[in-house]
Design an enzyme around this catalytic site. Sequence first.
Site, mmCIF file in Angstrom:
data_model
loop_
_atom_site.group_PDB
_atom_site.id
_atom_site.type_symbol
_atom_site.label_atom_id
_atom_site.label_comp_id
_atom_site.label_asym_id
_atom_site.label_seq_id
_atom_site.Cartn_x
_atom_site.Cartn_y
_atom_site.Cartn_z
ATOM 1 C CE LYS A 50 -3.523 0.475 2.900
ATOM 2 N NZ LYS A 50 -4.252 0.759 4.166
ATOM 3 C CG ASP A 144 -13.556 0.996 7.667
ATOM 4 O OD1 ASP A 144 -14.797 1.014 7.586
ATOM 5 O OD2 ASP A 144 -12.806 1.393 6.761
#
Length: 696
Positions: A50, A144
């Site tokens: 990422k 999340d």
Amino acid sequence: MAPQGNTGTGAEAELPEYAGHYRLESCLGSGGMGVVHVARSTSGMKLAVKVVHTEFAKDPEFRGRFRQEVAAARKVSGAFTASVVDADPDAERPWMATLFIPGPTLSDEVKRNGPMAPDQLRRLMAGLAEALRDIHRVGVVHRDLKPSNVLLAEDGPKVIDFGISRPKDSELRTETGKLIGTPPFMAPEQFRRPREVGPAADIFALGSVMVHAATGRGPFDSDSPYVVAYQVVHDEPDLTGVPTNLAPLIVRCLAKEPEDRPTPDELMRELRSVAASYDTQTFIPAQRTRDVPGAEPKEQLSRSGRRPSRRTVFVAVAVVLTLAGVLASVQWLGGGEDATAKSGDKPTAATGFAGWTANPVPKAEGPAQCSYGAGRLICAQSGTVFALDPADGALMWRHSVAESRLSKPPAVEGGLVQPMVEEGRRLEGLDPASGKARWQRALPRHHGMQITGGILLLTLLDGTVTGVDASTGDTKWHLRIPGQPTPAFVSFDGDPLAYTTNLSLDGLSTRVTAVDPTTGAVRWDARLSGNLVLVGTHGGSVFFLSTNNLYGDTEAVVRYTPVTESSRRVKLPVARADVQATARGNTVYLLASTGSLDAVDTVSGKRLWNLETSVSRGSVPVADDRHVYFTTTDGRLFAVDADKGRLVGQTPARLGSNSGTVTGALPSPTVADGRIYATAPDGTVFAVTSREPSGW
């Protein structure tokens, strides 16, 4: 390789060719926070990297949040997540590299193939429940969990993307402008009181994820995130299309109040299937299972004539071996449950103690958690704290803690019984003679609790620690521990100090802090090489397991002596997976999930012995001068000769009528006054002599 193109503009139009030493090969996807690439290490290992968008890389506060994400991901076992290999939150474009996990996200899978079949849903829910248990027990709350953050790997679901909300996923923001999650999968408390969000919020999200997997939509659906927020807080969920056998459990997950939701352990028990990492999924032949009203038919081994997969064969063999072990132990001991010593049996000539079995909470779910103190066996089970007479198992008193969840066995400190509350509204100290509350006080939201030296240590959500006098309930001190953002304390019998650790961002070192519980003062602080887990202390030295950052396996035992600032590392011949460990004197005993039991002498630096017990999963072992003891998922208690490493005794299995029930937590046995006290999945508490395990 040419730089990768991107749909963005400006600085994002061309992506970097490398992140650190990792060559970026292709783009897996782009989100609000950054781009995820397929990458290769120098040795050719396939990774997912990422890389943060440039606009957020310029924000110091975001960099701090990214560091938090890296730290959270490192803390969690790679069995249920994408293991962090490397990261650089301080790079010009911060990045994090994890192992590449082949498989679609749950979101993509449902989008392409529609809602999942009932058997797939049940395995998904069991896998996510176990993943959350692994995440929560290291003090992390995901916040999340949603379909796009669940990868469907071959060996079960993996939870990814820790601690970073995506600014472009929603218009809902807190008053400081920061996102608090993704509305369709957020819990009511994330809208009402976002700073007090705890592990139960992830359970709510799990319920929403399961509805999505079963129906292709969420339990609260609208094009407007504000309408969704209102529905989450005020409306009942829409479970149309959810299988009837899963609907009641999902309804509990979607309860409006956090305290009304089940824990991951409770979810696993009620699902009546074993998560993938236990290697005893539901590949049990139908003729060996009992029919349960309302449950799905058990899966059977393949009859298609096709060669079964290697995983199917492995799991089937594991189940057969487990069953064979149970039958063998029953045959060895001369019978099944009837062979268990009951209160009133004739005492053995060798010990003068007959042993006993008690069932103090008849309708309890799962094993009790017990400790010994004030001349009593003090236990917690199914919303009840109770005391048993250690001589015969007679119930002495009960005290209801139904509104609380207890994370550990009760402790006797400050002359009172202290229920160890994981979630609840109050703390209290109980009279060990009657079970009546001698003091009570409101319990703030907290990350963890430990007790030692007559002091309850509460780590609050903001990372501060409060020391509470166990005898009065009064606050003794309140402060932050330097270098420990969210302390998770451990303590050990005979040691007056409490300890907490913190892994460095690069995963290469661990900061260890020893605290005086009576004042909160730091007694010593050290940074040691490796990813270390505390397992015991003796004679002024501290013992750790050293784990592999890539897979989380234990590679060595480390002994550190703070007075001389010296350490000794004892490398294991073979790395061990999912190790539970304890220390007795200078010896550390390690029990791996494969059943391998090792004894390591931290003075000589040698492994003393190894025993392959064939146990698929065991509790944290305990030891006395003669034996090492541990319990198993089927309720057996094992005794191993501490000097020679030979199995010298085991009790019969105690699964009860619900033989398919998953035991999420395995309480350790308790050793006191020449007796061993243990608990089992059938709800019983039992006692045997420690002197003659061969006669159990």
